[in-house]
Each structure stands twice: as C-alpha cells, then as structure tokens.
Design an enzyme around this catalytic site. Structure first.
Site, mmCIF file in Angstrom:
data_model
loop_
_atom_site.group_PDB
_atom_site.id
_atom_site.type_symbol
_atom_site.label_atom_id
_atom_site.label_comp_id
_atom_site.label_asym_id
_atom_site.label_seq_id
_atom_site.Cartn_x
_atom_site.Cartn_y
_atom_site.Cartn_z
ATOM 1 N N GLU A 1 13.608 6.650 54.009
ATOM 2 C CA GLU A 1 13.167 5.011 53.906
ATOM 3 C C GLU A 1 12.402 4.561 52.521
ATOM 4 O O GLU A 1 11.526 5.149 52.222
ATOM 5 C CB GLU A 1 12.231 5.116 55.216
ATOM 6 C CG GLU A 1 11.723 3.333 55.371
ATOM 7 C CD GLU A 1 10.777 3.335 56.901
ATOM 8 O OE1 GLU A 1 11.167 4.079 57.771
ATOM 9 O OE2 GLU A 1 10.051 2.337 56.782
ATOM 10 N N LYS B 1 3.794 5.172 64.135
ATOM 11 C CA LYS B 1 5.022 5.501 63.352
ATOM 12 C C LYS B 1 4.800 5.413 61.837
ATOM 13 O O LYS B 1 5.250 6.285 61.290
ATOM 14 C CB LYS B 1 6.003 4.551 63.919
ATOM 15 C CG LYS B 1 7.237 4.984 63.481
ATOM 16 C CD LYS B 1 7.738 4.300 62.070
ATOM 17 C CE LYS B 1 9.064 4.711 61.715
ATOM 18 N NZ LYS B 1 9.671 4.123 60.217
ATOM 19 N N ASP C 1 7.233 22.234 60.520
ATOM 20 C CA ASP C 1 7.862 21.529 61.641
ATOM 21 C C ASP C 1 7.257 20.169 61.933
ATOM 22 O O ASP C 1 6.352 20.292 62.586
ATOM 23 C CB ASP C 1 7.452 22.452 62.824
ATOM 24 C CG ASP C 1 8.273 22.238 64.000
ATOM 25 O OD1 ASP C 1 8.445 20.995 64.234
ATOM 26 O OD2 ASP C 1 8.212 23.041 65.067
ATOM 27 N N HIS D 1 9.398 -4.990 50.803
ATOM 28 C CA HIS D 1 10.508 -4.345 50.753
ATOM 29 C C HIS D 1 11.662 -5.016 49.987
ATOM 30 O O HIS D 1 12.178 -4.581 49.375
ATOM 31 C CB HIS D 1 11.184 -4.414 52.355
ATOM 32 C CG HIS D 1 10.732 -3.352 52.990
ATOM 33 N ND1 HIS D 1 11.457 -2.227 53.266
ATOM 34 C CD2 HIS D 1 9.669 -3.381 54.050
ATOM 35 C CE1 HIS D 1 10.457 -1.349 54.260
ATOM 36 N NE2 HIS D 1 9.549 -2.123 54.594
HETATM 37 C C1 MEV Z 1 7.849 0.677 59.078
HETATM 38 O O1 MEV Z 1 8.573 1.969 58.858
HETATM 39 C C2 MEV Z 1 6.504 1.012 59.533
HETATM 40 C C3 MEV Z 1 5.456 0.070 60.023
HETATM 41 O O2 MEV Z 1 6.221 -0.842 61.111
HETATM 42 C C4 MEV Z 1 4.157 0.536 60.468
HETATM 43 C C5 MEV Z 1 3.375 -0.862 61.064
HETATM 44 O O3 MEV Z 1 3.759 -1.581 61.596
HETATM 45 O O4 MEV Z 1 2.116 -0.501 60.970
HETATM 46 C C6 MEV Z 1 5.203 -1.281 58.792
#
Ligand code: MEV
Length: 440
Positions: free
Chosen positions: A85, A268, A284, A392
C-alpha cells in the site's frame, strides 16, 4: 532494552535517492555484508520456498521499504517494511520524525508468556475437577516443560489456570490454560506440543474428555506498549495551529474509542504499520492481528487500541517538552519471535532482523508497538487536516513525475502542477516537462 550506539536514523531526503543509493546507505548504516545486501532483493529461492509451504509453484514478491527516523528508548532504528500500500512507509517515517520533537518513543513489554488451551468436555463435577487440576499444578508444569531450547534460555511453563464455560451452544466445558514463557520464540510449536502432552493427564484429573489442545492468539499475557509525547508546536502547518491539530487528534481517537465502525478502520491503520514489519521479519502477522483485534474488544465492545490526550499543564510522562504536549499510547498483545520459523529460514527476514538490530523477541515487539503508534499518529494527523486523499495524491503525483523523467530537483514542482491540473498521468507530466524545455 539496551541502548546501543548507532548512527542517526534521521535520514533526510532518503526517499529522493535512487534505489542503489538507498541500498548503499542502508548497507553502511546497518553494516550489511555483501550477501546480506543482495538478500534484500534476491529473496527466497524456489527450493527454499518449497520447504516453507506445500504445493509451491512460485514466489510472490512485494516491495521492501525502510521506515526512517525512529528513536525508541534512545536507540536509533531503521524499520524494514514489506507492504503493497502506497503512503504507509512515508507516513510512519514522518510521524517518527515528529516524535523526535519529543524524546521519540518510549516502550515496554511483559515477559513473553503465551497461553495454550485444553478444552475438557463431559466433566461431571467442574469444581472438583478444577481443584484436582490446581492441586497437581507442579506435576503438570513439569510435564509441560517440553522444549529443551526454550528451557535453556530460561523459559518454559509458568502457571496453570482453569476457566469454567457453563453456557456454550453444546453445553458446559472446562478450559485449562497453560501459561508458557516462550523467550525469543513466537512459541506456537512449543505451546502446542506442551498442551497436547498435558491433555491425557488433564482427562484423568477431571474425569472429562479433552478435545482441542491449541494456543490462544489472544496472547494478553504477552503485551507490548509504546508511548510518545510531542510538543503541540511541532504539528503546526500554514493552515492549522499545532494546538488545533493535537486537539483534533484526541477527538478523532475518542470517536474510535466509542464507535466500533470507526475503531475497525482506526485499528486497521495501526496494523498498516505493524504487519509490514512482521512480514519483513518472517513473523505470523495473522496471529498478531487476531490477538490485537480480540484485545480491542476485551471490555465487551470493540474499541481503539490507542489513547491520545493533550497534556496542558504539569509534566507529561516521558518528555522534557513544554506543554501543551500530545501524549499517545498503544498497547496490545504482540506474540513475535526472532528465532525459529520463517524468521530463520527466510533470507530476507534474517537481513531485516539485522537492520533492526533487535536482540530479543521482546525488543521486536516493542519496536512493532512504536511503529503501530507512529502509523496511527500519521493517519490521524492527515485525517484531521487535509484528509487522507491529498497526501496519497501528492505521493502518487511524485511517482508519476519521476516515471515521466523529472529530475530530482523538478519532481515536486511537476507533482504540484499535476495536482493543480487534476490530471495525475505520466503523459501529462511529460507534456509539462516538454513545456519547461521549450521555455528553457
Ligand atoms: C488506510 O489504509 C488506513 C486509514 O484508514 C486508517 C485510519 O482511518 O485511521 C487511513
């Protein structure tokens, strides 16, 4: 953790160098030998891959990047990261640079104790079974001491606990936990061997029937944490004051503490940092993800794994910085190893560990916590200011400018023009470069 002297990881402009220049710099920084530098790219051979899993037909390559600027407990780290990513490596390097405006990251961890479970069914008298099992604790721990290597390193079985599950979809069951100090191994094999060995004895002691004998990935006895304290002034941008930004970061975090829909995305982002480090070191990452998400729901509601607050008065922990200071903390189960499994058999994982310079699984788990916290800080800072897309786009525009042949001095200007025209394409970048030549 020891604080060895190493060159600064504050590598300004690392991203603007060519790949060869980066490799040369890294080779010198981490004192890599020739074959180690080669292993950065010439990963696993097909023959080695064939020994790792079944039915091998090839290998699947991913980019290996370096997170810069990490100062953790006073020690300099470059972070090897394997991930597909875009933006992650740049974002966490930027957050690590911000953290240096304080004292970098301060981390800690528990002893590396994993939990193995034995499921006992058809136990007629669960309380009597529990008493009998606990009375035999010494003998059970001795029997569970199945790994001579881990024992030699000072690890091994530590404790037996019993849990009652009176209401499950198939009726009551008794669960026995074996706590096992895995030292520098992730420990899955050691734990699974130990609980399989204990199961027949537990059947005799409980009068029940043992079914599952397997480790738990909710390794909440094996946790690592990272903290950071950064002066608000370090966050200022032309559009927002540092104080506004740090206040907004605490509000964004509060959203993820209160709401599972937001918490899933927030966490995430934390794993956007942790997983690439775990992959790079042959660990892992599914185990750590499972443990982290389960831990995030430990009070019955799934929540953010982080805490962020602004300290306005008094001296916030772990900093000399003047208030207001943004204070952040991440704590989660982190079952990782620096010996055994793919950490040993994957040549690039070996180099990754050398670049990190970690001397124990605990140290690696603490670095992972710092990287997760950095990634979360980067995401929140972007989200409360420009939004995630602008960063981005800028990164994407830079890559497009480079692909179109822009010289290092012109990359940013061309990228900016691409953003302004709203057409982030190589063809458009070439036109802009040609136009510059014509003018020149
Ligand atoms: C994107 O891969 C991760 C984010 O969505 C994390 C977040 O929203 O805190 C930018």
């Amino acid at each position: 953790m020891t604080s060895n002297f190493r060159p600064s990881s504050r590598l300004s402009g690392f991203y603007q160098k060519t790949i060869d220049e980066r490799v040369a710099l890294l080779t010198a920084w981490a004192s890599l030998r020739g074959e180690e530098a080669l292993a950065l790219d010439q990963a696993l051979s097909l023959a080695q891959a064939d020994k790792l899993i079944e039915n091998v037909v090839g290998r699947y390559a991913l980019p290996l990047g370096i997170g810069t600027n990490f100062l953790i407990n006073g020690k300099e780290y470059l972070i090897p990261l394997v991930v597909e990513e875009p933006s992650i490596v740049a974002a966490l390097s930027h957050a690590a640079r911000l953290a240096r405006a304080g004292r970098g990251f301060i981390t800690g961890s528990t002893e590396p104790v994993m939990i193995g479970q034995v499921q006992l069914l058809d136990v007629a008298d669960p309380q009597r079974a529990e008493d009998a099992i606990l009375a035999a604790q010494e003998e059970l721990l001795a029997a569970a001491n199945t790994s001579p290597t881990i024992a030699r390193l000072g690890g091994g079985p530590r404790e037996i606990r019993v849990r009652h599950l009176p209401h499950t979809p198939t009726g009551p069951m008794l669960i026995v936990h074996l706590h096992f100090d895995c030292r520098d191994a992730m420990g899955a094999n050691a734990i699974n061997t130990a609980v399989e060995k204990l199961a027949p004895r537990l059947e005799r002691l409980s009068g029940g029937r043992a079914l599952l004998r397997i480790l738990s990935n909710l390794s909440d006895e094996r946790r690592a944490w990272a903290e950071v304290a950064i002066p608000a002034a370090a966050f200022g941008t032309p559009d927002f004051s540092g104080e506004e930004i740090v206040q907004s970061i605490t509000e964004a975090n509060a959203f993820a503490v209160a709401d599972p829909y937001r918490a899933a995305t927030h966490n995430k982002g934390i794993f956007n940092g942790i997983d690439p480090l775990l992959i790079a070191t042959g660990n892992d990452w599914r185990a750590v993800e499972a443990g982290g998400h389960a831990y995030a729901a430990r009070d019955g509601q799934y929540r953010a794994l982080t805490e962020w607050k602004v300290a306005n008065c008094g001296q916030p922990p772990n900093t000399d910085a003047q208030p207001p200071v943004l204070y952040g903390r991440l704590e989660l189960p982190l079952s990782v190893g620096v010996v055994g499994g793919a950490t040993r058999s994957h040549p690039t994982a070996q180099v990754a560990l050398k670049i990190l310079g970690v001397s124990s699984a605990r140290e690696l788990s603490e670095v992972a916590a710092a990287v997760g916290l950095a990634q979360n800080l980067a995401a929140l800072r972007a989200l409360v200011t420009d939004g995630i897309q602008r960063g981005h786009m800028r990164l994407h525009a830079r890559q497009v400018a480079v692909a179109a042949g822009a010289s290092p001095e012109r990359v940013d200007a061309i990228a900016q023009q691409l953003i302004e025209t709203g057409e982030i394409r190589v063809e458009r970048a070439r036109q802009l470069l040609d136009a510059e030549l014509d003018i020149g």
